[in-house]
Design a protein around this motif. Structure first.
Motif, PDB file in Angstrom:
ATOM      1  N   MET B 124      15.941  -5.116  10.055  1.00  0.00           N
ATOM      2  CA  MET B 124      14.805  -4.214  10.426  1.00  0.00           C
ATOM      3  C   MET B 124      13.475  -5.122  10.702  1.00  0.00           C
ATOM      4  SD  MET B 124      14.936  -1.554   7.082  1.00  0.00           S
ATOM      5  CE  MET B 124      13.529  -0.819   7.272  1.00  0.00           C
ATOM      6  N   ALA B 125      13.681  -6.309  10.328  1.00  0.00           N
ATOM      7  CA  ALA B 125      12.494  -6.978  10.529  1.00  0.00           C
ATOM      8  C   ALA B 125      12.832  -7.742  12.238  1.00  0.00           C
ATOM      9  CB  ALA B 125      12.403  -8.402   9.863  1.00  0.00           C
ATOM     10  N   ARG B 126      13.704  -7.658  12.631  1.00  0.00           N
ATOM     11  CA  ARG B 126      14.123  -8.077  14.081  1.00  0.00           C
ATOM     12  C   ARG B 126      13.748  -6.758  14.919  1.00  0.00           C
ATOM     13  NH1 ARG B 126      18.476 -10.262  11.453  1.00  0.00           N
ATOM     14  NH2 ARG B 126      19.952  -8.778  12.119  1.00  0.00           N
ATOM     15  N   GLU B 127      14.237  -5.856  14.456  1.00  0.00           N
ATOM     16  CA  GLU B 127      14.187  -4.648  15.221  1.00  0.00           C
ATOM     17  C   GLU B 127      12.615  -4.107  15.377  1.00  0.00           C
ATOM     18  OE1 GLU B 127      18.478  -2.690  14.464  1.00  0.00           O
ATOM     19  OE2 GLU B 127      16.881  -1.884  13.320  1.00  0.00           O
ATOM     20  N   VAL B 137       1.895  -5.672  22.630  1.00  0.00           N
ATOM     21  CA  VAL B 137       0.703  -5.347  21.831  1.00  0.00           C
ATOM     22  C   VAL B 137       0.295  -6.702  21.154  1.00  0.00           C
ATOM     23  CG1 VAL B 137      -0.544  -4.305  19.655  1.00  0.00           C
ATOM     24  CG2 VAL B 137       0.715  -2.956  21.434  1.00  0.00           C
ATOM     25  N   ASP B 138      -0.867  -6.956  20.985  1.00  0.00           N
ATOM     26  CA  ASP B 138      -1.298  -8.184  20.210  1.00  0.00           C
ATOM     27  C   ASP B 138      -0.984  -8.002  18.655  1.00  0.00           C
ATOM     28  OD1 ASP B 138      -4.142 -10.580  20.686  1.00  0.00           O
ATOM     29  OD2 ASP B 138      -3.106 -10.051  18.667  1.00  0.00           O
ATOM     30  N   ARG B 139      -0.434  -9.009  18.305  1.00  0.00           N
ATOM     31  CA  ARG B 139       0.027  -8.723  16.634  1.00  0.00           C
ATOM     32  C   ARG B 139      -1.139  -8.735  15.853  1.00  0.00           C
ATOM     33  NH1 ARG B 139       3.559  -9.684  12.630  1.00  0.00           N
ATOM     34  NH2 ARG B 139       5.663  -9.437  12.994  1.00  0.00           N
ATOM     35  N   SER B 140      -2.224  -9.055  16.163  1.00  0.00           N
ATOM     36  CA  SER B 140      -3.609  -9.095  15.461  1.00  0.00           C
ATOM     37  C   SER B 140      -4.147  -7.775  15.283  1.00  0.00           C
ATOM     38  CB  SER B 140      -4.621 -10.037  16.107  1.00  0.00           C
ATOM     39  OG  SER B 140      -5.028  -9.495  17.216  1.00  0.00           O
ATOM     40  N   ARG B 141      -3.621  -6.828  16.237  1.00  0.00           N
ATOM     41  CA  ARG B 141      -4.363  -5.406  16.285  1.00  0.00           C
ATOM     42  C   ARG B 141      -3.384  -4.548  15.414  1.00  0.00           C
ATOM     43  NH1 ARG B 141      -7.126  -3.994  21.669  1.00  0.00           N
ATOM     44  NH2 ARG B 141      -8.822  -5.492  21.519  1.00  0.00           N
ATOM     45  N   ILE B 142      -2.260  -5.137  14.709  1.00  0.00           N
ATOM     46  CA  ILE B 142      -1.372  -4.533  13.952  1.00  0.00           C
ATOM     47  C   ILE B 142      -1.665  -4.364  12.342  1.00  0.00           C
ATOM     48  CG2 ILE B 142       1.280  -3.971  13.193  1.00  0.00           C
ATOM     49  CD1 ILE B 142       1.971  -4.873  16.098  1.00  0.00           C
ATOM     50  N   THR B 143      -2.135  -3.232  12.156  1.00  0.00           N
ATOM     51  CA  THR B 143      -2.726  -3.054  10.931  1.00  0.00           C
ATOM     52  C   THR B 143      -1.601  -3.142   9.827  1.00  0.00           C
ATOM     53  OG1 THR B 143      -4.295  -1.673  11.802  1.00  0.00           O
ATOM     54  CG2 THR B 143      -3.590  -1.298   9.271  1.00  0.00           C
ATOM     55  N   GLY B 144      -0.302  -2.721   9.865  1.00  0.00           N
ATOM     56  CA  GLY B 144       0.734  -2.684   8.832  1.00  0.00           C
ATOM     57  C   GLY B 144       1.751  -1.857   9.278  1.00  0.00           C
ATOM     58  N   LEU B 145       2.549  -1.905   8.377  1.00  0.00           N
ATOM     59  CA  LEU B 145       3.812  -1.229   8.399  1.00  0.00           C
ATOM     60  C   LEU B 145       3.997  -0.235   7.577  1.00  0.00           C
ATOM     61  CD1 LEU B 145       7.446  -2.880   9.427  1.00  0.00           C
ATOM     62  CD2 LEU B 145       7.317  -1.248   7.621  1.00  0.00           C
ATOM     63  N   GLY B 146       4.383   1.210   7.914  1.00  0.00           N
ATOM     64  CA  GLY B 146       4.536   2.276   6.875  1.00  0.00           C
ATOM     65  C   GLY B 146       6.041   2.365   6.867  1.00  0.00           C
ATOM     66  N   LEU B 174      12.173  -2.871  -1.893  1.00  0.00           N
ATOM     67  CA  LEU B 174      12.223  -2.700  -0.478  1.00  0.00           C
ATOM     68  C   LEU B 174      11.192  -3.056   0.286  1.00  0.00           C
ATOM     69  CD1 LEU B 174      13.546  -1.379   1.950  1.00  0.00           C
ATOM     70  CD2 LEU B 174      13.136   0.738   0.935  1.00  0.00           C
ATOM     71  N   ASP B 175       9.908  -2.609  -0.235  1.00  0.00           N
ATOM     72  CA  ASP B 175       8.614  -2.898   0.356  1.00  0.00           C
ATOM     73  C   ASP B 175       8.316  -4.206   0.428  1.00  0.00           C
ATOM     74  OD1 ASP B 175       8.357  -2.618  -2.343  1.00  0.00           O
ATOM     75  OD2 ASP B 175       6.485  -1.556  -2.385  1.00  0.00           O
ATOM     76  N   ARG B 176       8.364  -5.180  -0.884  1.00  0.00           N
ATOM     77  CA  ARG B 176       8.101  -6.395  -0.821  1.00  0.00           C
ATOM     78  C   ARG B 176       9.199  -7.408   0.092  1.00  0.00           C
ATOM     79  NH1 ARG B 176       8.040  -8.717  -6.876  1.00  0.00           N
ATOM     80  NH2 ARG B 176       7.185  -6.590  -7.346  1.00  0.00           N
ATOM     81  N   ALA B 177      10.298  -6.943   0.148  1.00  0.00           N
ATOM     82  CA  ALA B 177      11.252  -7.531   1.007  1.00  0.00           C
ATOM     83  C   ALA B 177      10.830  -7.638   2.306  1.00  0.00           C
ATOM     84  CB  ALA B 177      12.815  -7.132   0.732  1.00  0.00           C
ATOM     85  N   LEU B 178      10.552  -6.275   2.815  1.00  0.00           N
ATOM     86  CA  LEU B 178      10.258  -6.157   4.038  1.00  0.00           C
ATOM     87  C   LEU B 178       9.040  -6.749   4.673  1.00  0.00           C
ATOM     88  CD1 LEU B 178      11.261  -4.857   6.726  1.00  0.00           C
ATOM     89  CD2 LEU B 178      10.142  -2.679   6.341  1.00  0.00           C
ATOM     90  N   GLY B 183       6.319 -10.129   7.692  1.00  0.00           N
ATOM     91  CA  GLY B 183       4.863 -10.773   7.695  1.00  0.00           C
ATOM     92  C   GLY B 183       3.649  -9.584   7.685  1.00  0.00           C
ATOM     93  N   LEU B 184       4.025  -8.185   7.947  1.00  0.00           N
ATOM     94  CA  LEU B 184       3.128  -7.333   7.910  1.00  0.00           C
ATOM     95  C   LEU B 184       2.652  -6.781   6.437  1.00  0.00           C
ATOM     96  CD1 LEU B 184       4.477  -5.529  11.102  1.00  0.00           C
ATOM     97  CD2 LEU B 184       2.145  -6.706  10.842  1.00  0.00           C
ATOM     98  N   PRO B 185       1.732  -6.193   6.175  1.00  0.00           N
ATOM     99  CA  PRO B 185       1.388  -5.379   4.850  1.00  0.00           C
ATOM    100  C   PRO B 185       2.265  -4.064   4.920  1.00  0.00           C
ATOM    101  CG  PRO B 185      -0.538  -5.699   6.186  1.00  0.00           C
ATOM    102  CD  PRO B 185       0.283  -6.295   6.843  1.00  0.00           C
ATOM    103  N   VAL B 186       3.034  -3.579   4.052  1.00  0.00           N
ATOM    104  CA  VAL B 186       3.910  -2.587   3.858  1.00  0.00           C
ATOM    105  C   VAL B 186       3.450  -1.704   3.037  1.00  0.00           C
ATOM    106  CG1 VAL B 186       6.245  -1.983   3.322  1.00  0.00           C
ATOM    107  CG2 VAL B 186       6.003  -4.084   4.773  1.00  0.00           C
TER     108      VAL B 186
END
Lengths: 432, 432
Positions: B124-127, B137-146, B174-178, B183-186
């Motif tokens: 999932m992380a690779r995908e 998209v600039d990674r700094s603009r990505i707020t997080g992952l739901g 699951l949330d912590r592992a992802l 590297g995104l807040p989940v």
């Protein structure tokens, strides 16, 4: 419109402040600001107006952590009263409560039975008058009358789709008729919703602000409180678990569906089964049903007779109640799964009598099969005011509604979808 | 504490204002004050901060009714992005949305299947990385992952009580592992709740702020929006209509109860029945199930095959789907009775394929047997984004959560009972 409706402060600040004072007993202005999230200035304005209106009293001072002692506020309990009426086929329960929701008078009278609605309304007006006169409260202090009955309800049209025995009430303008007969403003709402509010104000709920009250009187329903507010749904008829399907192949219900909780497990089903067992019917003292001599006892009265027989050790009666409890428990689990509940209160006149049989069965169902049981348990409690909770809730609705400025659109059913502060119910529309 | 929590303005004013701007497209400060009920001063402060943070743009002026023209505000759509991931046994759906919730990229990949959770998380992380890089998209603009998946869910513990095929996910964090892998807040939430939010932001719902999304993917569930807010219940698992009882005498379900909607009508039940009919299994191209050669197609893929056979005129396939629809319709009616709904949206990957068969059956059940049908109808609509609604909702949760200051107690399951602004879900607790 989405989201922000809840955050509108001015419409409900008065009622929010009052509700916090009520719940706290005594509280300072600083405490109010902390509990409500309003600014000190807002609290100051709202409290001043409540004191001017005689609803709140200043009552001594509390020690402060440094600085001068804080003035404590409390409700002026005797400044307002409200009448609560619970109309059911089997009985009519009346209460008079003070501003704090404490019952200062109560009485029970015969139910709607087979009398014509206008006759019953005339009698109710006299009984309300007797209640008020009996306690000697100044009529000017009575805010209004809350009337609750089995749903579905519609404003200015009363009950829709009633059980067969109450069919003459369909489309009868119950709220308006009682308003004319008593001279009091009347709010109309669903009995199970009112029961939830009654439990919130006076019951076993404690601080839990999200719970369901599972109600069993003549029928079965549920009232929902979400975060201290009654959840009423699109037309004030949320929580209708009496008519969720427990058996797709089950018997047809009067509501038009199949295998409903009420037809499988309601008091009428229990009484019918008891009556079919001649030995049990005799032991429980049920009338034969033959000869048709009036007055035939109400369903609730006959259910109570079966419950007494069960308590007296009659095994057939016990088996019937336990079967009813098992079905009710499954309906309760449905409710818990849909709402993801932590607390369920068993209430209503029939559970006032038979609750001790139902409680362990419902609790066991939750422990065994509630879908999110790995996340948290569902606690099931038996109400300590099961017989009067709907009437208390009815009075509470009035108290709260008098205290909340009439909100825009409140009379339009389409706008009732929101979670309203507990008991902002259908107000009788004189003009409409 | 009761009542006033909803009226606290400071905690959610930012998100409320932002949500109104989003819903309106363009709006003036005066319009915002009117829509939210906040004072002009509050609106002014909140808007200034949103402009400073680059989330909102001033965009021209509108004609005013007298006085100077009003400055219009709109979202700065490209200022923030969020990733939404819908993890299911049968498939993983990824979307990248901008601040307005519009999908700017999407992709579908193989489901969790029987792989070990850590292996799936690595993939999932690779995908996710591929999704982000693909759109540049600039990674700094990505707020997080739901991240949304079948419930019940618990914070920092992932799924609890999963369907048998996903048992290895129970108690996997699951949330912590992802979060560690990307590297995104989940944020973790229930797929059906996310689907409701997805419909609210991008779907067929229009202005209706109280509705249920009936979700069918591999399993069956529902998401609830009350007045524009997701209703999550005590642990984020509200709306579990896949496990309400439709037949007290029915077959045992994997969840431990009997006669659940899912065991009677879910995709797995449809596929099992199709497989038992040798002629139909051949016509639909289902594998024999013998020999056990991997990879066996997912339940959702096989359900899709049966749905295609039905569409191609295969009567046995059609009969199976209609039987499933009739059961699902009864569960939908239960939901409508409990919530007193006016609107129900059919969504989820399996209804993306077979929705046209289910829609008329569910609508007919509402018209015929919804308990409060004398008060108002229940409209049933088919989602126009049924396959991606959960992933869109997942991204939306993140956008909203970034915009709401982290609230006190959000990490404690006990405090999740409140109706939270859409998608304030379980945040992965690094420390905990």
């Amino acid at each position: 419109m989405s989201g922000p409706a809840q955050t509108t402060p001015h419409a409900s600040s008065r009622s929010a402040v009052l509700d916090v004072i009520r719940a706290a007993g005594t509280i300072s202005r600083v405490g109010l600001a902390r509990a409500t999230g309003f600014t000190g200035a807002t609290i100051s304005t709202v409290v001043r107006r409540l004191i001017d209106d005689g609803l709140v009293l200043e009552t001594g001072r509390a020690e402060s952590t440094g600085g001068k002692p804080r003035v404590l506020l409390q409700l002026n309990q005797d400044s307002r009263y409200a009448v609560g009426v619970h109309l059911d086929l089997s009985g009519i329960t009346y209460v008079l409560t003070n501003l704090g929701g404490s019952v200062v008078a109560r009485m029970s009278r015969a139910g709607a039975g087979e009398e014509d609605p206008p006759v019953v309304v005339g009698r109710m007006a006299r009984e309300v008058e007797a209640l008020i006169e009996g306690i000697g409260v100044d009529r000017s202090r009575i805010t209004g009358l809350g009337l609750v009955s089995p749903g579905p309800l519609a404003p200015a049209a009363g009950m829709r789709l009633t059980p067969p025995a109450m069919r003459s009430w369909e489309d009868f303008p119950l709220d308006r008729a009682l308003e004319e007969a008593t001279g009091l403003p009347v709010l109309l709402d669903n009995d199970a919703t009112a029961a939830a509010l009654g439990e919130h104000w006076s019951g076993v709920v404690g601080g839990t602000a999200t719970f369901a009250a599972l109600y069993m009187g003549t029928g079965i329903g549920a009232g929902l409180l979400i975060n201290g507010l009654t959840y009423r749904g699109a037309s004030g008829n949320a929580g209708e678990i009496g008519h969720v399907c427990l058996d797709v192949n089950g018997p047809e219900c009067w509501c038009g569906a199949r295998g409903c909780t009420e037809i499988l497990a309601g008091p009428a089903a229990v009484v019918a089964a008891a009556r079919a067992d001649r030995r049990l019917a005799r032991a429980a003292g049920l009338t034969s049903g033959k000869g048709n001599k009036p007055p035939r006892p109400s369903v609730a009265a006959e259910f109570a007779a079966v419950a007494r027989a069960a308590r007296d050790g009659e095994p057939a009666a016990r088996a019937l109640l336990e079967d009813s409890a098992r079905h009710l428990a499954v309906a309760a689990r449905t409710l818990a799964n849909v709402m993801d509940l932590e607390l369920l209160v068993l209430t209503g006149p029939s559970l006032a009598i038979a609750g001790s049989t139902y409680l362990p069965v419902v609790q066991e169902e939750m422990d065994r099969a509630f879908f999110s049981r790995a996340t948290h348990p569902v606690e099931v409690r038996l109400s300590t005011s099961a017989a009067t909770a709907p009437a208390i809730g009815a009075a509470t609705m009035v108290l709260q509604s008098e205290l909340v400025p009439l909100r825009q659109g409140l009379r339009l059913p389409g706008n009732l979808a929101d979670a309203e502060p507990g008991g902002t119910a259908v107000r009788a529309a004189h003009g409409g």
